[in-house]
Each structure stands twice: as C-alpha cells, then as structure tokens.
Design an enzyme around this catalytic site. Structure first.
Site, PDB file in Angstrom:
ATOM      1  NE  ARG A 188      -5.639   8.134  10.106  1.00 56.21           N
ATOM      2  CZ  ARG A 188      -5.153   7.292   9.189  1.00 56.21           C
ATOM      3  NH1 ARG A 188      -5.967   6.759   8.288  1.00 56.21           N
ATOM      4  NH2 ARG A 188      -3.866   6.999   9.155  1.00 56.21           N
TER       5      ARG A 188
ATOM      6  CG  HIS B 233      -6.233  -2.238   7.031  1.00 51.25           C
ATOM      7  ND1 HIS B 233      -5.065  -2.403   6.327  1.00 51.25           N
ATOM      8  CD2 HIS B 233      -6.082  -1.053   7.691  1.00 51.25           C
ATOM      9  CE1 HIS B 233      -4.266  -1.370   6.527  1.00 51.25           C
ATOM     10  NE2 HIS B 233      -4.866  -0.543   7.352  1.00 51.25           N
ATOM     11  NE  ARG B 234      -1.198  -1.976   8.405  1.00 49.28           N
ATOM     12  CZ  ARG B 234      -0.873  -2.653   7.301  1.00 49.28           C
ATOM     13  NH1 ARG B 234      -0.981  -3.964   7.287  1.00 49.28           N
ATOM     14  NH2 ARG B 234      -0.463  -2.009   6.218  1.00 49.28           N
TER      15      ARG B 234
ATOM     16  CE  LYS C 213      -6.423   2.242   5.728  1.00 48.23           C
ATOM     17  NZ  LYS C 213      -6.886   3.431   4.989  1.00 48.23           N
TER      18      LYS C 213
ATOM     19  CE  LYS D 103       0.429   4.439  11.949  1.00 46.36           C
ATOM     20  NZ  LYS D 103       1.105   4.707  10.661  1.00 46.36           N
ATOM     21  CD  GLU D 104      -5.455   2.860   8.916  1.00 42.04           C
ATOM     22  OE1 GLU D 104      -5.029   2.695   7.768  1.00 42.04           O
ATOM     23  OE2 GLU D 104      -4.682   2.949   9.909  1.00 42.04           O
TER      24      GLU D 104
ATOM     25  CB  SER E 163       1.956  10.920  11.254  1.00 40.61           C
ATOM     26  OG  SER E 163       1.873  10.191  10.043  1.00 40.61           O
TER      27      SER E 163
ATOM     28  CB  SER F 194       7.172   5.743  10.921  1.00 38.67           C
ATOM     29  OG  SER F 194       6.279   5.463  11.969  1.00 38.67           O
TER      30      SER F 194
ATOM     31  CE  LYS G  49      -1.611   1.755   3.760  1.00 36.43           C
ATOM     32  NZ  LYS G  49      -2.329   2.111   4.995  1.00 36.43           N
ATOM     33  CB  SER G  50       3.827   2.204   2.042  1.00 31.75           C
ATOM     34  OG  SER G  50       3.226   1.995   3.301  1.00 31.75           O
TER      35      SER G  50
ATOM     36  NE  ARG H 120      -3.879   0.462  13.015  1.00 31.41           N
ATOM     37  CZ  ARG H 120      -3.239   0.527  11.855  1.00 31.41           C
ATOM     38  NH1 ARG H 120      -1.929   0.761  11.837  1.00 31.41           N
ATOM     39  NH2 ARG H 120      -3.889   0.373  10.719  1.00 31.41           N
TER      40      ARG H 120
ATOM     41  CG  ASP I 289      -6.206   2.961   1.912  1.00 31.30           C
ATOM     42  OD1 ASP I 289      -7.412   2.957   2.205  1.00 31.30           O
ATOM     43  OD2 ASP I 289      -5.301   3.129   2.756  1.00 31.30           O
TER      44      ASP I 289
ATOM     45  CG  ASP J  52       1.524   0.383   9.694  1.00 35.82           C
ATOM     46  OD1 ASP J  52       1.026   1.011  10.656  1.00 35.82           O
ATOM     47  OD2 ASP J  52       1.553   0.836   8.536  1.00 35.82           O
TER      48      ASP J  52
ATOM     49  CG  ASN K  32      -9.805   5.690   7.796  1.00 37.13           C
ATOM     50  OD1 ASN K  32      -9.297   6.763   8.110  1.00 37.13           O
ATOM     51  ND2 ASN K  32      -9.947   4.698   8.651  1.00 37.13           N
TER      52      ASN K  32
END
Length: 671
Positions: free
Chosen positions: A128, A406-407, A432, A361-362, A178, A214, A25-26, A365, A52, A334, A94
């Site tokens: 967010r 999703h995660r 996602k 995050k989404e 972030s 990150s 995705k990234s 978490r 996404d 992640d 999202n």
C-alpha cells in the site's frame, strides 16, 4: 467472530430487527492517537474493538502511553507531545489508519526529540503506497528510510535530539491518492509547533496538490482535532493552516459514534429484504460527523425507504427491483462498495465513478469486486476509476474470495438474497472493523427453515456422536444440537422435580418450563452449567427410557427443530436423520464396536476420577443398543440415505475429515 476457513450462507430471504453498530474505525483510531499524543487522560467511550484498533493500542502502549480498561471504557493517558520511549519496532497489521498517522507523528517527534522507530505490517500493507506522505515529511527534514520497496512500508524513522524542522514554507502533499496522507500531516504537525527553525509565532501550512479525494474523512480529522484543542483554518480543500503554538489537550472524554461505513451493509439489507418490518440501525444518523452517512442518499436513489434521525436509521424495501443509478462516489469511497452489491438487484446497469482510491485499499477493490461479482453471474466493466455492474440474468452459487479485506466479506454477503447458497472464504477478515458482523447479519436476516443446511450424526450410545458433531459445527461455523443432551436435561430436570420416568405428560410439562442455553457443547439449565451432571449414569439411563415416551418426544420435537437456523446446523442423536430432520443434506450414521465404545467410556470416567468396570460398561451399552433398536417409537437405525462411518479405528480428526469431504461433495461451489 467466525474463526473458520469459510462460511456457507444459505439462501437468505426477509430481514428485520434492530442492530447497534460497533464504533467507527476512522474515529476510533484517530481518537486513540490524539489521546495518546495529548496532555492529560482521555476516557474513550464506545471504542471499536477490532484488529485495527488493537494494533493502534499496542503501538501506543509500546510508545509509553498509559492504557487502562475501565469496564467498557478505555482510559488513555497521553505523552503530552514528549517521547518517553525513543526506540521501538511497531507492527501495524493492515491498518492504514494506524500506519500513516503514526508514521507522520513519529517522524516529527524523532526529528525534533531524537529516536529510531521501525514501522511494519502484513504483506498487503507493504504493497500500500506511502511515498507521497514520506515525500511531504522529507520536505520538513524528517529522516525516513524505506526498508523494502521505495514508496512502501516498512519504514525506518530516525532523528536526533533538539533537531529542527523546515516549516517556514508550506508543506505540499498529493491529495488524489489517499486522504490519509493529508490526515496524517494534520495529526502530526501540531507536534512541530514548538520545535521549528522559524520564529516562535509562525503558523504551519499544508498545501494539497491535485484534487483531494475522500473529503469527508478529512472533515472527521478536522472535527476531532478541534475537540483536542487544534483549530485548523482551511482555504477550500487546497490549503490548511495549523495555528502557531498548537498543543494537544485532552477534552476529558470522547464518545465514538457508530461506524457509518458498517451501517451501509444494514441500510442495503433493509433496501433488499425488509419487506414486512424495518431494519433499524442504532448508533449513527443525521448528526454523524462521518461522510459515509451520506450512503443513505445513494440507497434512497436506488429505491430504499429510509427514515433517519440524529442517531438512528430505519430502512424498508421501497422500489423493487432496485433502481439502477450512475453516481460519483468520491464522497463515500468505502460505503460505495455496498452499492456495487446492491446493483445486483437493480433494474439495469449501475455505474460507480471516481473510485480510484479503491485500488490502494486493503486490496485492489475495483479488480476484486469485478472478479467476485462476475462469479455470481453479473456482467462487470471496470476502469481505472469506475465500475459498472449489470445484474445477473442467471444467478450462480459462488465461493467468494475476500482477499483478506473486511469490506469484501461484508459487502458480498448481501449477494445471498438470490435464492442460492453462497460461500464466504476467510470470514474472519471482518475482525478488522466488525468482528461480530456475521452474527449480527444472522440476527436480522432470515432464511426459510427448509433452506438452512443440516448435517445429522446419528448412532448408538458412546459412538462419539457428540464429539464429532460439535467439532464439525465449530469447523463450519454452524449451530450445534446435541439432542441427547436435551433428553438428558429433561431427565435431570424431571429427576430433580421427582417426576416418575414413566409419566410422559408430567415430563412434557417440565420440558415446557426448561430454560436452556447452549455454549458450544456446554449446556446451562436455569443459568447453571449441568454438562457434567448430564453424563451421570442414572441420568443417561433415565434419558434412554423417557425418549421412548410419545409425550416427551412431542415436547422436544419443536425445541429441536428450532435449532435449524442460519447459517446451518449439525445435529447429533439417534433419530436426527430419520425423524427430526429427514430432509438433511448429509446424514451420517456413526458406529463403533461395543468393545471400543466401552473402552472409550471407561477412559472418560477414569479421567474424571470415577471408578468403572469395563465389562459392566460393555454389557450396559449392548443392553441400551438392544433397547434403542427395538423401541416402538423411532427405533435406532440408519436413515435410508445415511452414509455409514465406523470410527472404531479412527481418531476424531480423521472422522471429521471424512465427513467434511462428504459435505464438500454435496455443496455447489466446486473446487
């Protein structure tokens, strides 16, 4: 992808096999944006197909980029840094990897070329934070307004043609919330190199306040910028310089490597359950540009037996139970979520630190993971930037809330290797990043056959068994078995081959050669859909006759039993609950009056343009009922523990609702 409200996982045991990962995705969304901003056309290979990436593609198309699907490849023709569209409203779901960089790029383009752009998303996206990025862009002179709560989307970006940006001094951005804020600036500011208030040869500098989290995701950004012609110079992780005159140029083609974050679930799967043979993950390995590939090191620390080459990871269970660890997870934010679930199988408490970014995050978490791990019996301590997980002393079945994240859904599915069933609420949220995640999981993870839940729907001809059973299967995300179709396809195939309906061994030999494929209620024989032919009266009559032959029943028994696989099965027929699946968790015997069934069959035939006589249909149904009830082998009768359902006066939806209510009462998850 399972588009159902919940998915029940049976107790899973061993795992083995190979999987090819979907694209990162990234990388996918960065490449899409870079290709959309660049000069020329870019062929994007192995692009992730997910929620996404779809919102990013839709946004680029709206902004005037050329988007063409060429087989499995996407061709993106960029705008060359010049806006062809100056006003648009973009909905970005999202997707943080779409919202943040698009906000930065459009803010810069609107400020220098003129325009007005509204960016919005789902409710969670509007929670967010984006304020630090907006503050950095406002330093440049970008006109950005909040349309809701200050510091959060939705945003309105505006500007006038031939505007200028203040780039003579460094742009400052926080790095401790972030890394996407820095990534967004790195992707956007090459667009400002030809429209600044400084001299034409001036570099553009970004300085990071605080510790950058990150960092591996920023490495991905720098790597991809280089592929599109931008060589960023950096001084540690605090100062980044975009050279004067930077312009995006298409590299011609880009291959998206497999998603390393998604690989973490299968690395963990191998560490937990690959006992006899490995779990092999293709599409990512030691040559990956993604920082999350270092999840492998954490898994090895917990005891996983891993072999890795440039584009492949092979994992087996090593130490068992897994070893508890304490780990600073800043480098794998992640993928570290997967470690929290692996900790359930460890020999002591596992502590994950430096994960404050989880909270933005989404979902939050840290809080979400703590809540759901406690449901299965773990003791969990959470802090602002850490999580400590002590494995359960006593496991509990649980319904896992996924928070539209999703995660959360993918990580917590790995808790199903504890001997108890699990329920994943809203499993479709995996769309996602990994729409086929659960299908992939069930290809690799095996449940003991006796542990796979089964619902049987038995009853007489034309009672609506198939419609009820297939609808139930779709509602639950389970496999569907229309046993009547198997008898009918055996009847059709043997009829085509001229085998007598009394020749049991001959028909059994035909069955052994059948090449069948089910697609929901549709059935394919040797690649040909035969669903309609199976409803012919002569085929149905023959099926009823051959179903009484012992050789035929033996030949079909193993085939029917093979449909019992994770996550579960709904089987309809005349002896599913009595003979084939006597241990089914729920057995339903569906009835309706002969008059009602004859009327239904009459309407069905008329709708297909076939003539019929309702009195003859009723007489035929009553004759079949008598024959099925009195046959020597497996006569038609309810199982002793079956629940009777007369649907003479019910709609399909009402019957489905009744059976689902009965099913819920058999499940261990509570309200």
């Amino acid at each position: 992808m399972f588009a159902i409200p919940f998915l029940d996982l049976p107790p899973l045991a061993k795992a083995s096999g190979s999987i090819r990962l979907p694209g990162s995705k990234s990388i996918s969304n960065r490449v899409l944006l870079l290709a959309g901003l660049a000069e020329g056309s870019t062929l994007v290979h192995d692009l992730l197909d997910s929620d996404d990436t779809r919102v990013m593609i839709d946004a680029l198309r709206t902004l005037g980029c050329g988007i063409e699907q060429e087989g499995a490849t996407l061709r993106v023709t960029g705008i060359g840094g010049q806006l062809p569209v100056h006003q648009a409203a973009l909905f970005l779901g999202n997707a943080g990897t779409a919202m943040r960089p698009l906000a930065a790029a459009l803010a810069v383009l609107a400020a220098t070329q003129g325009g007005q752009f509204e960016l919005s998303g789902v409710a969670r996206m509007h929670e967010r934070p984006i304020g630090d990025l907006v503050d950095a862009l406002r330093q440049l002179g970008c006109d950005i307004r909040y349309l809701g709560t200050d510091g959060y989307p939705p945003l309105l970006l505006a500007g006038t043609a031939k505007g200028t940006l203040r780039t003579a001094t460094a742009v400052r951005v926080r790095g401790d919330v972030s890394s996407q804020f820095l990534t967004a600036l790195l992707l956007a500011l090459p667009l400002a190199s030809g429209a600044t208030d400084s001299t034409p040869g001036r570099d553009i500098v970004i300085e990071v306040d605080g510790e950058l989290i990150s960092k591996p995701y920023v490495e991905i950004t720098l790597n991809l910028l280089a592929r599109f012609g931008i060589q960023v110079q950096r001084d540690g992780w605090q100062r980044f310089t975009l050279p004067a005159g930077s312009r995006y140029r298409s590299p011609g083609a880009v291959h998206v490597e497999g998603d390393a974050s998604s690989a973490s679930y299968f690395v963990a799967l191998g560490a937990i359950a690959a006992v006899d043979a490995p779990v092999c993950i293709d599409g990512v390995g030691s040559a990956s540009i993604q920082g999350d590939v270092r999840f492998v090191e954490a898994a090895q620390a917990m005891g996983a037996d891993v072999r890795m080459d440039a584009n492949r990871i092979e994992v087996r269970r090593g130490a068992w139970p897994l070893r508890a660890i304490t780990l600073d997870c800043n480098h794998i934010p992640d993928a570290a979520m997967t470690l929290a679930v692996m900790a359930l199988y460890a020999d002591g408490p596992t502590r994950l630190t430096n994960i404050a970014s989880w909270r933005v995050k989404e979902t939050d978490r840290i809080a979400a993971m703590a809540n759901e791990l406690r449901k299965v019996g773990a003791e969990v301590v959470e802090g602002d930037d850490f999580l400590e997980v002590r494995p359960p002393v006593l496991w509990r079945p649980a319904a896992i809330h996924t928070y539209d994240d999703h995660r959360m859904a993918m990580c917590l599915s790995l808790a199903a290797f504890n001997g108890l069933p699990m329920r994943i609420l809203d499993p479709k949220c995996v769309g996602k990043t990994f729409p086929d995640y659960f299908e992939a999981l069930f290809e690799l993870a095996h449940a003991p056959r006796e542990q796979v839940p089964v619902i049987t729907i038995d009853g007489p001809t034309a009672s609506g068994k198939g419609t009820l059973a297939s609808t139930l299967a779709a509602s639950l995300g389970y496999h569907f078995l229309d046993s009547g179709s198997l008898y009918r396809v055996a009847a059709l195939a043997s009829l085509r081959q001229g085998v007598a309906d009394s020749d049991g061994p001959g028909i059994a030999a035909v069955i052994a050669r059948l090449k069948l494929r089910f697609d929901g209620p549709r059935l394919f024989l040797d690649g040909e859909e035969v669903s309609d032919e199976l409803r012919r009266e002569d085929v149905g009559s023959r099926a009823s006759k051959i179903s009484a032959l012992g050789d035929v029943r033996s030949a079909l028994y193993a085939l029917q039993v093979s449909f019992r696989r994770a996550p579960g099965l709904v089987a309809d027929g005349r002896d599913m609950g009595t003979v084939i699946f006597p241990d089914a968790l729920l057995k339903v015997f569906l009835t309706a009056s002969a008059a009602t069934r004859a009327e239904r069959r009459h309407k069905q035939l008329i709708s297909k343009g076939l003539s019929s006589n309702i009195d003859d249909l009723r007489a035929d149904l009553e004759a079949r009922d008598a024959r099925d009830r009195t046959r020597a082998i497996a006569p038609l009768q309810p199982a002793e523990d079956a629940l009777l359902l007369d649907n003479s006066a019910q709609t399909v939806d009402e019957s489905v609702a009744q059976v689902l209510d009965w099913w819920e009462r058999r499940r261990p998850f509570g309200a």
